[in-house]
Design a protein around this motif. Structure first.
Motif, PDB file in Angstrom:
ATOM      1  N   ALA A 202       9.000  -5.969   3.147  1.00  0.00           N
ATOM      2  CA  ALA A 202       8.027  -5.943   4.617  1.00  0.00           C
ATOM      3  C   ALA A 202       8.877  -4.517   5.081  1.00  0.00           C
ATOM      4  CB  ALA A 202       8.474  -7.105   5.095  1.00  0.00           C
ATOM      5  N   ALA A 203      10.340  -4.578   5.171  1.00  0.00           N
ATOM      6  CA  ALA A 203      10.908  -3.516   5.941  1.00  0.00           C
ATOM      7  C   ALA A 203      10.708  -2.004   5.141  1.00  0.00           C
ATOM      8  CB  ALA A 203      12.245  -3.814   5.714  1.00  0.00           C
ATOM      9  N   ASN A 204      10.612  -1.815   4.020  1.00  0.00           N
ATOM     10  CA  ASN A 204      10.074  -0.808   3.244  1.00  0.00           C
ATOM     11  C   ASN A 204       8.665  -0.551   3.760  1.00  0.00           C
ATOM     12  OD1 ASN A 204      12.481  -0.322   2.210  1.00  0.00           O
ATOM     13  ND2 ASN A 204      12.126  -1.170   0.498  1.00  0.00           N
ATOM     14  N   ILE A 205       7.728  -1.509   3.715  1.00  0.00           N
ATOM     15  CA  ILE A 205       6.123  -1.062   3.892  1.00  0.00           C
ATOM     16  C   ILE A 205       5.931  -0.631   5.630  1.00  0.00           C
ATOM     17  CG2 ILE A 205       4.179  -2.296   4.446  1.00  0.00           C
ATOM     18  CD1 ILE A 205       4.672  -4.205   1.930  1.00  0.00           C
ATOM     19  N   GLY A 206       7.045  -1.207   6.282  1.00  0.00           N
ATOM     20  CA  GLY A 206       6.673  -0.969   7.738  1.00  0.00           C
ATOM     21  C   GLY A 206       7.494   0.464   7.972  1.00  0.00           C
ATOM     22  N   ALA A 207       8.597   0.821   7.166  1.00  0.00           N
ATOM     23  CA  ALA A 207       9.036   2.291   7.387  1.00  0.00           C
ATOM     24  C   ALA A 207       8.003   3.228   6.715  1.00  0.00           C
ATOM     25  CB  ALA A 207      10.135   2.309   6.449  1.00  0.00           C
ATOM     26  N   ALA A 208       7.407   2.710   5.562  1.00  0.00           N
ATOM     27  CA  ALA A 208       6.465   3.664   4.964  1.00  0.00           C
ATOM     28  C   ALA A 208       5.153   3.929   5.913  1.00  0.00           C
ATOM     29  CB  ALA A 208       6.039   3.017   3.538  1.00  0.00           C
ATOM     30  N   ALA A 209       4.752   3.118   6.546  1.00  0.00           N
ATOM     31  CA  ALA A 209       3.712   3.094   7.598  1.00  0.00           C
ATOM     32  C   ALA A 209       4.036   3.996   8.606  1.00  0.00           C
ATOM     33  CB  ALA A 209       3.277   1.686   8.199  1.00  0.00           C
ATOM     34  N   SER A 210       5.315   4.436   8.934  1.00  0.00           N
ATOM     35  CA  SER A 210       5.527   5.183  10.355  1.00  0.00           C
ATOM     36  C   SER A 210       6.249   6.375   9.575  1.00  0.00           C
ATOM     37  CB  SER A 210       6.691   4.578  11.019  1.00  0.00           C
ATOM     38  OG  SER A 210       7.926   4.246  10.329  1.00  0.00           O
ATOM     39  N   PHE A 211       6.143   6.686   8.306  1.00  0.00           N
ATOM     40  CA  PHE A 211       6.724   7.720   7.715  1.00  0.00           C
ATOM     41  C   PHE A 211       5.757   8.985   7.965  1.00  0.00           C
ATOM     42  CE2 PHE A 211       7.001  10.905   4.117  1.00  0.00           C
ATOM     43  CZ  PHE A 211       8.530  11.091   4.153  1.00  0.00           C
ATOM     44  N   VAL A 212       5.979  10.075   8.433  1.00  0.00           N
ATOM     45  CA  VAL A 212       4.981  11.208   8.702  1.00  0.00           C
ATOM     46  C   VAL A 212       4.868  12.232   7.262  1.00  0.00           C
ATOM     47  CG1 VAL A 212       4.369  13.292  10.039  1.00  0.00           C
ATOM     48  CG2 VAL A 212       5.586  11.432  11.078  1.00  0.00           C
ATOM     49  N   TYR A 213       3.733  12.193   6.858  1.00  0.00           N
ATOM     50  CA  TYR A 213       3.304  13.092   5.621  1.00  0.00           C
ATOM     51  C   TYR A 213       2.088  13.755   5.923  1.00  0.00           C
ATOM     52  CZ  TYR A 213      -0.102   9.583   4.513  1.00  0.00           C
ATOM     53  OH  TYR A 213      -1.062   8.438   4.471  1.00  0.00           O
TER      54      TYR A 213
END
Length: 320
Positions: A202-213
């Motif tokens: 869940a933490a990784n998914i949350g971080a991925a969602a906020s990752f700018v690409y």
């Protein structure tokens, strides 16, 4: 009747096992008595159990290890019966349409834990009860997940059956409200380890969602030049390609790759049609998705096909 004597350690162990389940049995009356003149049991065979009918007639006697073995088997049966009752109660309360579960997840902003179970899979039921129905673990999970319980012999549609191809039960899938798989954990894990793994997911998914690409080829190169980044790595896909999006999502959820990219590179997800003509001609017959590693000027450093696992991509990028 439990026949024992003071200082008998096997007697104490037997008593501790009996205490776990006998008090819940309305059909049994349990007593402990010191061994004195009981003629049916040899003193060397303690501990011993005797079962009596309501008229006080002796039905059977088990002594020594057999007494302990009988008590342990009855305890295991009690635990399985109790667990099955809790599972059945939860399954009845959680029954509902899959589409409703998706709508609920969309409203709550949570991920969905899809628990795949089979009627004859004891480990499936055990894992669900010990994790989702265990109060302290439930309290840790529920802020991030909604649960959906699936009996694969009855409830699973083709989508869920496809998820289970070549995978072992028990299985837990993490899905978003667009019905896309974010993570999967198959096989039995102790409940605390499973909980930690789900929370990390869940933490990784949350971080991925906020990752700018970047989703634009030209914008990615321009950003790399302006921010003095050494390279651009990008997944090359097609419109509405679930496999392409899934690969890129796995990359974003891999924390080491995400952290390295923030410091040294620009990440991108480009549609094949965005590539310049020279690249299109070169990779026209290439199956999507694949990965390109580019300089800020758009020159290809490396072409990776098929798209490697997140750790392998991370290891390759360390060379530049």
């Amino acid at each position: 009747m439990h026949w024992y004597r003071e200082g008998c350690r096997p007697c104490a162990r037997l008593d501790s096992v009996l205490a776990l389940w006998v008090p819940t049995q309305d059909s049994l009356h349990y007593e402990r008595r010191l061994y004195t003149e009981q003629k049916d049991v040899a003193l060397t065979h303690l501990p011993a159990l005797s079962l009596y009918a309501p008229n006080d007639s002796l039905l059977w006697t088990q002594s020594g290890f057999r007494a302990y073995e009988w008590a342990q088997k009855r305890h295991t049966h009690f635990l399985r019966t109790q667990m099955a009752a809790r599972y059945d109660s939860a399954a009845a309360a959680m029954s509902g349409e899959w589409q409703e579960a998706l709508k609920s997840a969309k409203r709550s902003g949570k991920l969905i834990l899809a628990w795949m179970t089979h009627p004859e899979c004891y480990a499936c039921h055990q894992l669900f009860v010990e994790t989702w129905l265990q109060d302290s673990l439930y309290q840790r999970l529920t802020p991030y997940f909604d649960a959906y319980l699936i009996d694969i012999t009855r409830d699973a549609n083709r989508y869920f059956r496809n998820l289970l191809n070549y995978r072992s039960l028990p299985a837990v899938f993490v899905l978003n409200d667009k019905e896309r798989t974010q993570a999967e954990i198959t096989g039995y894990l102790p409940a605390p380890l499973l909980t930690d793994s789900l929370l990390q997911t869940a933490a990784n998914i949350g971080a991925a969602a906020s990752f700018v690409y970047e989703q634009s080829y030209k914008a990615a190169l321009r950003k790399a030049k302006n921010n003095r980044r050494a390279l651009v790595w990008a997944v090359i896909g097609e419109k509405n390609c679930e496999a392409c999006e899934s690969v890129f999502t796995q990359y974003l959820q891999y924390a080491p790759l995400r952290s390295w990219t923030l410091r040294y590179a620009i990440a991108g997800y480009f549609l094949f049609r965005q590539l310049p003509d020279r690249h299109k001609l070169r990779f026209l017959s290439e199956e999507r998705p694949f990965v390109l590693v580019l300089t800020p000027e758009g020159n290809i450093i490396e072409h990776l096909s098929p798209a490697p696992a997140p750790q392998l991509l991370y290891d390759r990028l360390q060379n530049y």
